[in-house]
Design a protein around this motif. Sequence first.
Motif, mmCIF file in Angstrom:
data_model
loop_
_atom_site.group_PDB
_atom_site.id
_atom_site.type_symbol
_atom_site.label_atom_id
_atom_site.label_comp_id
_atom_site.label_asym_id
_atom_site.label_seq_id
_atom_site.Cartn_x
_atom_site.Cartn_y
_atom_site.Cartn_z
ATOM 1 N N ALA A 158 1.224 -0.835 0.078
ATOM 2 C CA ALA A 158 0.383 0.193 0.209
ATOM 3 C C ALA A 158 1.023 1.073 0.241
ATOM 4 C CB ALA A 158 -0.960 0.090 0.627
ATOM 5 N N LEU A 159 2.282 1.204 0.695
ATOM 6 C CA LEU A 159 3.164 2.996 0.457
ATOM 7 C C LEU A 159 3.740 2.435 -0.744
ATOM 8 C CD1 LEU A 159 4.431 2.203 4.110
ATOM 9 C CD2 LEU A 159 2.447 3.095 3.130
ATOM 10 N N ALA A 160 3.907 1.592 -1.689
ATOM 11 C CA ALA A 160 4.420 1.512 -2.722
ATOM 12 C C ALA A 160 4.263 2.476 -3.753
ATOM 13 C CB ALA A 160 4.054 -0.114 -4.112
ATOM 14 N N PRO A 161 2.918 3.456 -4.049
ATOM 15 C CA PRO A 161 2.436 4.160 -4.868
ATOM 16 C C PRO A 161 3.734 5.910 -4.110
ATOM 17 C CG PRO A 161 0.916 3.457 -4.828
ATOM 18 C CD PRO A 161 1.461 2.980 -3.772
ATOM 19 N N LEU A 162 3.418 6.065 -3.142
ATOM 20 C CA LEU A 162 4.838 6.341 -1.716
ATOM 21 C C LEU A 162 5.414 6.774 -1.483
ATOM 22 C CD1 LEU A 162 1.572 7.219 0.469
ATOM 23 C CD2 LEU A 162 1.823 9.025 -1.428
ATOM 24 N N GLN A 163 5.974 5.319 -2.662
ATOM 25 C CA GLN A 163 7.662 4.973 -1.999
ATOM 26 C C GLN A 163 8.777 6.537 -2.753
ATOM 27 O OE1 GLN A 163 9.183 1.859 -3.957
ATOM 28 N NE2 GLN A 163 10.859 1.978 -2.805
ATOM 29 N N ASP A 164 8.165 7.581 -3.198
ATOM 30 C CA ASP A 164 9.152 8.863 -3.702
ATOM 31 C C ASP A 164 9.033 10.003 -2.457
ATOM 32 O OD1 ASP A 164 10.297 7.567 -6.019
ATOM 33 O OD2 ASP A 164 9.047 8.332 -7.221
ATOM 34 N N GLN A 165 8.076 10.051 -1.777
ATOM 35 C CA GLN A 165 7.946 10.859 -1.739
ATOM 36 C C GLN A 165 8.275 10.135 -0.383
ATOM 37 O OE1 GLN A 165 4.101 11.779 -0.891
ATOM 38 N NE2 GLN A 165 3.360 12.143 -3.198
ATOM 39 N N LEU A 166 7.953 9.472 0.844
ATOM 40 C CA LEU A 166 8.407 8.731 1.853
ATOM 41 C C LEU A 166 10.320 8.624 1.820
ATOM 42 C CD1 LEU A 166 6.022 5.926 2.320
ATOM 43 C CD2 LEU A 166 5.964 7.879 3.508
ATOM 44 N N LEU A 167 10.608 8.852 0.481
ATOM 45 C CA LEU A 167 11.865 8.512 0.140
ATOM 46 C C LEU A 167 12.665 9.748 0.477
ATOM 47 C CD1 LEU A 167 12.911 5.689 -2.091
ATOM 48 C CD2 LEU A 167 13.383 5.228 0.440
ATOM 49 N N LEU A 199 11.114 11.591 3.040
ATOM 50 C CA LEU A 199 10.993 12.126 4.617
ATOM 51 C C LEU A 199 12.017 11.102 5.166
ATOM 52 C CD1 LEU A 199 8.126 13.440 3.694
ATOM 53 C CD2 LEU A 199 10.049 14.535 4.210
ATOM 54 N N ALA A 200 12.501 10.169 4.422
ATOM 55 C CA ALA A 200 13.422 8.664 5.814
ATOM 56 C C ALA A 200 13.798 10.017 6.270
ATOM 57 C CB ALA A 200 14.012 8.244 4.626
ATOM 58 N N ASN A 201 15.628 10.699 6.088
ATOM 59 C CA ASN A 201 15.622 11.271 7.037
ATOM 60 C C ASN A 201 15.434 11.478 8.858
ATOM 61 O OD1 ASN A 201 18.147 10.514 5.738
ATOM 62 N ND2 ASN A 201 18.285 12.431 4.908
ATOM 63 N N VAL A 202 13.924 12.628 7.794
ATOM 64 C CA VAL A 202 13.214 12.805 9.350
ATOM 65 C C VAL A 202 12.342 12.021 9.876
ATOM 66 C CG1 VAL A 202 12.094 14.569 9.627
ATOM 67 C CG2 VAL A 202 13.673 15.015 8.302
ATOM 68 N N LEU A 203 11.604 11.495 8.749
ATOM 69 C CA LEU A 203 10.352 10.664 9.703
ATOM 70 C C LEU A 203 10.989 9.127 10.356
ATOM 71 C CD1 LEU A 203 7.639 11.690 7.351
ATOM 72 C CD2 LEU A 203 7.949 12.385 9.688
ATOM 73 N N LEU A 204 11.756 8.340 9.393
ATOM 74 C CA LEU A 204 12.395 7.061 9.992
ATOM 75 C C LEU A 204 12.867 7.311 11.700
ATOM 76 C CD1 LEU A 204 12.199 4.060 8.963
ATOM 77 C CD2 LEU A 204 14.665 4.463 7.499
ATOM 78 N N PRO A 205 13.847 7.183 11.736
ATOM 79 C CA PRO A 205 14.134 7.875 13.262
ATOM 80 C C PRO A 205 12.502 7.942 14.309
ATOM 81 C CG PRO A 205 15.545 9.428 11.942
ATOM 82 C CD PRO A 205 14.130 8.720 11.503
ATOM 83 N N ILE A 206 11.722 8.772 14.029
ATOM 84 C CA ILE A 206 11.143 8.935 14.687
ATOM 85 C C ILE A 206 9.849 8.090 15.085
ATOM 86 C CG2 ILE A 206 8.777 10.656 15.295
ATOM 87 C CD1 ILE A 206 11.160 12.267 13.582
ATOM 88 N N ILE A 207 9.250 7.330 13.487
ATOM 89 C CA ILE A 207 8.533 6.308 13.485
ATOM 90 C C ILE A 207 9.176 5.251 13.915
ATOM 91 C CG2 ILE A 207 7.505 4.617 12.107
ATOM 92 C CD1 ILE A 207 6.820 6.980 9.697
ATOM 93 N N THR A 208 10.372 4.574 13.881
ATOM 94 C CA THR A 208 10.990 3.472 14.783
ATOM 95 C C THR A 208 10.939 3.715 16.199
ATOM 96 O OG1 THR A 208 13.044 3.118 12.632
ATOM 97 C CG2 THR A 208 13.416 2.426 14.396
#
Length: 128
Positions: A29-38, A40-49
């Motif tokens: 379900a996140l595949a269409p958003l992959q470019d946007q998520l990548l 933001l990965a530097n900011v969101l990934l540590p917070i989500i984790t």
Amino acid sequence: MNLLTSILRTLVPSLWGSFITWLILLLPALAPLQDQLLGLANVLLPIITAVIVGAWYAFWRWLEPRLPDWLIRAVLGSAKAPTYLGKHTAGLVTVIPGNITITNAGEMVPDGDLRARMERVARQTPRA
């Protein structure tokens, strides 16, 4: 032993939380958003984790009294919670005739030295 227990009970939930975050990122379900998520990965990934690790730990700690030891070990790293002695806990003091005092740490202190120590601690302790 408390040090090892505390390390395990920090490391294992962190590994589980990181694994779950990784699994979530693989959802189709996140595949269409992959470019946007990548982007933001530097900011969101540590917070989500961090949020997932915290939720994992809180959930299993809440369930812990109802679970068998083997499952607690698998999800939290140890079936035994570490215990800590506070630096400023009120402890037992035993006075032995002959002006020797044994503190809760097990050290033998001449009474005059103990009184001086207690006064020093009282001066250093912040008051509310």
